[in-house]
Design a protein around this motif. Structure first.
Motif, PDB file in Angstrom:
ATOM      1  N   GLN A  85      18.699  -3.179  -5.092  1.00  0.00           N
ATOM      2  CA  GLN A  85      17.666  -3.566  -4.142  1.00  0.00           C
ATOM      3  C   GLN A  85      17.262  -4.996  -4.436  1.00  0.00           C
ATOM      4  O   GLN A  85      17.215  -5.422  -5.580  1.00  0.00           O
ATOM      5  CB  GLN A  85      16.452  -2.654  -4.287  1.00  0.00           C
ATOM      6  CG  GLN A  85      16.738  -1.212  -4.015  1.00  0.00           C
ATOM      7  CD  GLN A  85      15.563  -0.331  -4.399  1.00  0.00           C
ATOM      8  OE1 GLN A  85      14.748  -0.678  -5.238  1.00  0.00           O
ATOM      9  NE2 GLN A  85      15.470   0.813  -3.771  1.00  0.00           N
ATOM     10  N   VAL A  87      14.393  -8.023  -4.244  1.00  0.00           N
ATOM     11  CA  VAL A  87      12.952  -8.256  -4.148  1.00  0.00           C
ATOM     12  C   VAL A  87      12.708  -9.752  -4.201  1.00  0.00           C
ATOM     13  O   VAL A  87      13.531 -10.517  -4.701  1.00  0.00           O
ATOM     14  CB  VAL A  87      12.169  -7.554  -5.284  1.00  0.00           C
ATOM     15  CG1 VAL A  87      12.292  -6.048  -5.188  1.00  0.00           C
ATOM     16  CG2 VAL A  87      12.614  -8.033  -6.637  1.00  0.00           C
ATOM     17  N   THR A  95      12.696  -1.336  -8.375  1.00  0.00           N
ATOM     18  CA  THR A  95      12.112   0.011  -8.323  1.00  0.00           C
ATOM     19  C   THR A  95      10.594  -0.067  -8.271  1.00  0.00           C
ATOM     20  O   THR A  95       9.954   0.604  -7.455  1.00  0.00           O
ATOM     21  CB  THR A  95      12.565   0.832  -9.549  1.00  0.00           C
ATOM     22  OG1 THR A  95      13.990   0.900  -9.558  1.00  0.00           O
ATOM     23  CG2 THR A  95      11.978   2.229  -9.529  1.00  0.00           C
ATOM     24  N   THR A  98       9.499  -1.291  -4.790  1.00  0.00           N
ATOM     25  CA  THR A  98       9.679  -0.262  -3.754  1.00  0.00           C
ATOM     26  C   THR A  98       8.580   0.782  -3.846  1.00  0.00           C
ATOM     27  O   THR A  98       7.990   1.176  -2.837  1.00  0.00           O
ATOM     28  CB  THR A  98      11.061   0.407  -3.889  1.00  0.00           C
ATOM     29  OG1 THR A  98      12.072  -0.589  -3.729  1.00  0.00           O
ATOM     30  CG2 THR A  98      11.261   1.500  -2.856  1.00  0.00           C
ATOM     31  N   ARG A 101       5.166  -0.533  -2.629  1.00  0.00           N
ATOM     32  CA  ARG A 101       5.040  -0.546  -1.160  1.00  0.00           C
ATOM     33  C   ARG A 101       4.684   0.837  -0.621  1.00  0.00           C
ATOM     34  O   ARG A 101       4.166   0.971   0.471  1.00  0.00           O
ATOM     35  CB  ARG A 101       6.334  -1.045  -0.523  1.00  0.00           C
ATOM     36  CG  ARG A 101       6.532  -2.553  -0.656  1.00  0.00           C
ATOM     37  CD  ARG A 101       7.667  -3.063   0.217  1.00  0.00           C
ATOM     38  NE  ARG A 101       8.976  -2.587  -0.179  1.00  0.00           N
ATOM     39  CZ  ARG A 101       9.779  -3.176  -1.063  1.00  0.00           C
ATOM     40  NH1 ARG A 101       9.379  -4.277  -1.684  1.00  0.00           N
ATOM     41  NH2 ARG A 101      10.953  -2.682  -1.351  1.00  0.00           N
ATOM     42  N   GLN A 102       4.959   1.870  -1.410  1.00  0.00           N
ATOM     43  CA  GLN A 102       4.640   3.241  -1.010  1.00  0.00           C
ATOM     44  C   GLN A 102       3.322   3.726  -1.618  1.00  0.00           C
ATOM     45  O   GLN A 102       2.962   4.890  -1.503  1.00  0.00           O
ATOM     46  CB  GLN A 102       5.770   4.182  -1.447  1.00  0.00           C
ATOM     47  CG  GLN A 102       7.101   3.869  -0.802  1.00  0.00           C
ATOM     48  CD  GLN A 102       8.219   4.697  -1.406  1.00  0.00           C
ATOM     49  OE1 GLN A 102       8.006   5.830  -1.840  1.00  0.00           O
ATOM     50  NE2 GLN A 102       9.415   4.147  -1.422  1.00  0.00           N
TER      51      GLN A 102
END
Length: 162
Positions: A85, A87, A95, A98, A101-102
């Protein structure tokens, strides 16, 4: 397996397919008979055919492809795909970003130890057995709860000075 009536029908079908694969009738990548074909040929329900294929999948001989059927698996290991991923600079680990953001606090614990590469790790890293590697075990946490385990093996000849 015996041909006796004491053997479940799905095991007899799986054994028959296994024999045909071993004999070369079906090659790696070949599509195997459909569930309908097995039902017609053997006179059992579709569920019996599914159970037979499930046994062959567990044995590593067959792979199912959604909507396409069952295929003879190649004996070659699948290529390793690495997806990382991305960033923005300063966001930390992919990680962690991600999860943030949740709305989840993502952290991890790790422990690293130098080791000698065993045969499996040496083959995977394309180094000699016994070569020094750094083994790291990770526990990824979401809001303090373990969510994922990971291991990495790095050849010391490549990363030893970092």
């Amino acid at each position: 397996m015996s041909d006796g009536d004491d053997v479940s029908p799905y095991l007899r079908i799986a054994d028959g397919l296994r024999t045909r694969i071993a004999a070369g009738e079906f090659q790696p990548g070949d599509r195997l008979p459909s569930l309908a074909d097995l039902r017609r040929e053997h006179g059992y329900s579709t569920a019996v055919g599914q159970s037979a294929y499930r046994v062959l999948e567990q044995d590593g001989l067959v792979v199912a492809r959604q909507g396409r059927g069952y295929f003879v698996r190649s004996p070659e290991p699948p290529p390793v795909l690495v997806r990382r991923q991305r960033v923005a600079p300063g966001e930390g680990s992919p990680t962690e970003a991600t999860l943030a953001r949740q709305g989840v606090a993502g952290t991890w614990r790790h422990e690293s130890q130098p080791r000698a590469a065993d045969d499996r790790i040496a083959a995977r890293l394309e180094i000699r057995p016994g070569d020094p590697v750094m083994h790291t075990s990770y526990v990824y946490l979401a809001d303090g709860e373990p969510t994922q385990l990971a291991e990495s093996w790095e050849p010391m000849a490549v990363t030893g000075g970092s």
